[in-house]
Write an enzyme that holds these catalytic residues in place. Structure first.
Site, mmCIF file in Angstrom:
data_model
loop_
_atom_site.group_PDB
_atom_site.id
_atom_site.type_symbol
_atom_site.label_atom_id
_atom_site.label_comp_id
_atom_site.label_asym_id
_atom_site.label_seq_id
_atom_site.Cartn_x
_atom_site.Cartn_y
_atom_site.Cartn_z
ATOM 1 N N GLU A 1 15.649 37.786 -31.380
ATOM 2 C CA GLU A 1 15.182 38.397 -32.631
ATOM 3 C C GLU A 1 13.716 38.034 -32.883
ATOM 4 O O GLU A 1 12.892 38.878 -33.226
ATOM 5 C CB GLU A 1 16.073 37.927 -33.785
ATOM 6 C CG GLU A 1 15.892 38.708 -35.054
ATOM 7 C CD GLU A 1 16.800 38.189 -36.170
ATOM 8 O OE1 GLU A 1 17.561 37.228 -35.932
ATOM 9 O OE2 GLU A 1 16.730 38.751 -37.274
ATOM 10 N N GLY B 1 17.665 38.290 -44.692
ATOM 11 C CA GLY B 1 18.545 37.813 -45.748
ATOM 12 C C GLY B 1 19.232 36.516 -45.333
ATOM 13 O O GLY B 1 19.466 35.631 -46.152
ATOM 14 N N ALA B 2 19.572 36.401 -44.028
ATOM 15 C CA ALA B 2 20.360 35.244 -43.592
ATOM 16 C C ALA B 2 19.639 34.334 -42.607
ATOM 17 O O ALA B 2 20.040 33.192 -42.428
ATOM 18 C CB ALA B 2 21.687 35.715 -42.983
ATOM 19 N N THR C 1 15.550 33.372 -40.597
ATOM 20 C CA THR C 1 14.108 33.607 -40.585
ATOM 21 C C THR C 1 13.555 33.147 -39.241
ATOM 22 O O THR C 1 14.042 32.169 -38.668
ATOM 23 C CB THR C 1 13.420 32.904 -41.783
ATOM 24 O OG1 THR C 1 12.054 33.323 -41.829
ATOM 25 C CG2 THR C 1 13.459 31.388 -41.673
ATOM 26 N N GLN C 2 12.559 33.892 -38.729
ATOM 27 C CA GLN C 2 12.014 33.600 -37.409
ATOM 28 C C GLN C 2 10.511 33.342 -37.464
ATOM 29 O O GLN C 2 9.799 33.981 -38.245
ATOM 30 C CB GLN C 2 12.229 34.782 -36.444
ATOM 31 C CG GLN C 2 13.651 34.991 -35.985
ATOM 32 C CD GLN C 2 14.548 35.538 -37.089
ATOM 33 O OE1 GLN C 2 15.543 34.931 -37.466
ATOM 34 N NE2 GLN C 2 14.174 36.659 -37.648
HETATM 35 N N1 LIG Z 1 12.823 45.858 -52.013
HETATM 36 C C1 LIG Z 1 13.475 44.816 -51.512
HETATM 37 C C2 LIG Z 1 14.290 44.985 -50.375
HETATM 38 C C3 LIG Z 1 14.964 43.865 -49.891
HETATM 39 N N2 LIG Z 1 14.818 42.674 -50.509
HETATM 40 C C4 LIG Z 1 15.482 41.475 -49.998
HETATM 41 O O1 LIG Z 1 15.025 41.224 -48.700
HETATM 42 C C5 LIG Z 1 16.066 40.620 -47.964
HETATM 43 C C6 LIG Z 1 16.421 41.475 -46.836
HETATM 44 O O2 LIG Z 1 15.484 41.422 -45.900
HETATM 45 P P1 LIG Z 1 15.816 42.184 -44.553
HETATM 46 O O3 LIG Z 1 14.672 41.935 -43.685
HETATM 47 O O4 LIG Z 1 16.221 43.567 -44.794
HETATM 48 O O5 LIG Z 1 17.103 41.306 -44.086
HETATM 49 P P2 LIG Z 1 18.232 41.667 -43.057
HETATM 50 O O6 LIG Z 1 17.624 42.286 -41.870
HETATM 51 O O7 LIG Z 1 19.307 42.439 -43.732
HETATM 52 O O8 LIG Z 1 18.809 40.216 -42.747
HETATM 53 P P3 LIG Z 1 18.790 39.348 -41.392
HETATM 54 O O9 LIG Z 1 17.533 39.703 -40.669
HETATM 55 O O10 LIG Z 1 18.815 37.929 -41.844
HETATM 56 O O11 LIG Z 1 20.021 39.739 -40.655
HETATM 57 C C7 LIG Z 1 17.289 40.568 -48.817
HETATM 58 O O12 LIG Z 1 17.376 39.271 -49.304
HETATM 59 C C8 LIG Z 1 16.996 41.546 -49.905
HETATM 60 O O13 LIG Z 1 17.583 41.128 -51.094
HETATM 61 C C9 LIG Z 1 14.003 42.526 -51.599
HETATM 62 O O14 LIG Z 1 13.873 41.415 -52.117
HETATM 63 N N3 LIG Z 1 13.340 43.609 -52.096
HETATM 64 CA CA LIG Z 2 16.292 41.458 -40.186
#
Ligand SMILES: Nc1ccn([C@@H]2O[C@H](COP(=O)(O)OP(=O)(O)OP(=O)(O)O)[C@@H](O)[C@H]2O)c(=O)n1
Ligand SMILES: [Ca+2]
Length: 497
Positions: A174, A203-204, A206-207
């Site tokens: 990732e 969301g879960a 960070t890299q």
């Molecule tokens: N307009 C937005 C859109 C998303 N988020 C937040 O950004 C995070 C999601 O980031 P994202 O990169 O979409 O995470 P995922 O890819 O879903 O998660 P991961 O990469 O950890 O699997 C979430 O906490 C979401 O609440 C936010 O604060 N404001």
């Molecule tokens: Ca992601």
């Protein structure tokens, strides 16, 4: 009449050999130029496509990439043409109803069917990569994780694309593919320029990924990824922190806060006047925090806001462990990190949050950024809601925490200073394509970045045709000049006529 015939016979221009040579010469030159022009005429542009589904912890997004069909290998030309955000949560949230995970993807897939020309459907590769949400589900319930993948696979195979599989990416992949995407889009790889580091906040997880002169991979080899791209070797440092995406970090922080008094949390990272009743079962429903559940905790707790940046920073600091480090340098939780080097692109939630807070300009001194965040956190909740009538309440309630977390992660976690803070650029897209791991993942799986620099023709098409034409005309003129000894006689004879 006979004098005329005699002159004709004496005129070397009129000898059959000269005429034949001239005609053949002209035909050869015309043929040469015609072949050069026809052979090198630019063909009508045809495109190929690739589809990647980013099954993140908080949501799934579909990306369609496009590149000129005859230039698969010449790179620097793959672009994001469309994207589609899947409605609803990430696929890991469908653990108890896996079929719904598959169904959720249908709408975006139907759009993809329209966006990709139908004659290209069968040859268009389709990939699904899942990240930290599925990593966590797989840890707590591998059967449920398999069921979700099965449902997703069945749903995707119903579409006419060339399905290439659905799987969980490792944190290393990732991070590394996010780095490839950023540097590919900036054309740094092709040109062999100094690369940009990549910071991805999900969301879960960070890299952080970057190339450092001080890192050859020998210290903590798990953090090392080697690439040979366009004839250059890269030794990349990358690390993925599971549970340190913004949603899981929020849980870590709340879990820590509930330790001191399980019935109520007065939270400095929430706005004054914020007031909600939350369920413990929801808060602790994650392997990131499940072992911290207080004994005999009530079913719910009151979550209220006090809006104090300094105290929020102290609470946020508690989610990191800065004490143990067995390496020469560490970021946090005993994880090795070489000395930061070069510029960094920070994307995903880094961008969403800092853009919302109007803090994407990193030329603003860090102290001024904190002042702005301090005022934002201290703003009463009802005023925040009034000012942003369209924003999702869940996001809105967390921007003070998210901004504080981002600054803490960058400065205390990764060791950016008030000087090197300006090396970071908060970015959403580069040249129209979203920054994220998906493009790098597809480029890798379709072998679209060659290990060695491709051989380009030394001249562009137009230059080549022009030079061929000029040389052909010159040869023809030289040919005429080679017959020059015959010219005076010829003109004298014409004067006699
Ligand atoms: N307009 C937005 C859109 C998303 N988020 C937040 O950004 C995070 C999601 O980031 P994202 O990169 O979409 O995470 P995922 O890819 O879903 O998660 P991961 O990469 O950890 O699997 C979430 O906490 C979401 O609440 C936010 O604060 N404001
Ligand atoms: Ca992601």
């Amino acid at each position: 009449m006979s004098a005329q015939r005699e002159m004709k016979e004496k005129n070397p221009w009129h000898t059959p050999v000269t005429i034949i040579i001239t005609v053949i010469g002209v035909i050869a030159i015309v043929a040469l130029v015609t072949v050069a022009v026809v052979q090198n005429r630019p063909l009508p542009q045809k495109y190929k496509y690739g589809i990647v589904l980013d099954a993140g912890s908080s949501h799934t997004a579909l990306y369609i990439y496009e590149w000129p069909a005859e230039k698969d290998n010449n790179t620097g030309r793959v672009e994001q043409k469309h994207s589609c955000k899947v409605d609803g949560p990430g696929i890991s949230s469908y653990a108890s109803a896996p079929l719904k995970a598959g169904q959720s993807l249908r709408e975006c897939m139907q759009k993809a069917e329209k966006w990709v020309p139908s004659k290209r459907h069968h040859e268009t590769p389709l990939y699904l990569g899942a990240t930290a949400g599925m990593r966590l589900l797989n840890m707590v319930d591998s059967v449920a994780s398999e069921d979700v993948f099965q449902a997703v696979k069945e749903a995707l195979q119903k579409f006419p694309f060339s399905y290439q599989g659905a799987r969980i990416l490792s944190g290393q992949e990732e991070g590394a593919f996010g780095w490839v995407t950023v540097n590919y889009l900036d054309e740094r790889l092709k040109q062999g320029l100094e690369t940009t580091g990549a910071l991805d906040l999900g969301g879960a997880s960070t890299q952080i990924s970057f190339v450092s002169d001080n890192y050859d991979g020998s210290e903590s080899p798990n953090n090392s990824v080697n690439f040979r791209l366009y004839g250059n070797d890269y030794n990349l440092y990358t690390h993925s922190f599971l549970c340190y995406g913004k949603d899981q970090a929020h849980r870590l922080k709340l879990a820590h806060q509930t330790q001191s008094g399980p019935n109520a949390v007065a939270d400095p990272c929430s706005h004054p006047g914020y007031n909600a009743t939350k369920k413990y079962s929801v808060l602790y429903d994650s392997p990131c925090v499940s072992d911290r559940k207080p004994q005999g905790a009530p079913a719910t707790f009151h979550h209220t806001g006090t809006g104090n940046l300094q105290q929020c920073q102290e609470v946020v600091r508690n989610v990191f462990n800065f004490t143990d480090c067995k390496y020469s340098h560490c970021s946090f939780n005993g994880v090795f990190q070489p000395i930061l080097q070069g510029g960094f692109g920070a994307f995903s939630a880094y961008y969403f949050v800092m853009d919302f807070l109007n803090l994407t300009d990193t030329t603003v001194p860090l102290e001024a950024v904190k002042e702005q965040l301090k005022a934002y956190c201290a703003t009463p909740w009802d005023q925040i809601v009034q000012q942003h009538p369209k924003a999702k309440l869940k996001y809105l309630a967390e921007y003070c925490f998210s901004g504080t977390y981002i600054l803490s992660l960058l400065t205390e976690g990764y060791n950016f200073t008030s000087v090197t803070y300006s090396d970071i650029k908060f970015i959403e897209k580069i040249k129209g394509s979203d920054a994220g791991w998906t493009l790098g993942y597809m480029l890798n799986l379709t072998n679209m970045i060659p290990a060695e620099a491709p051989d380009f023709p030394p001249l562009p098409h137009a230059g080549y045709v022009s030079i061929v034409t000029i040389i052909a005309v010159l040869i023809f003129i030289l040919f005429l000049f080679s017959l020059r000894p015959l010219w005076p006689r010829c003109s004298k004879q014409q004067q006699i006529v």
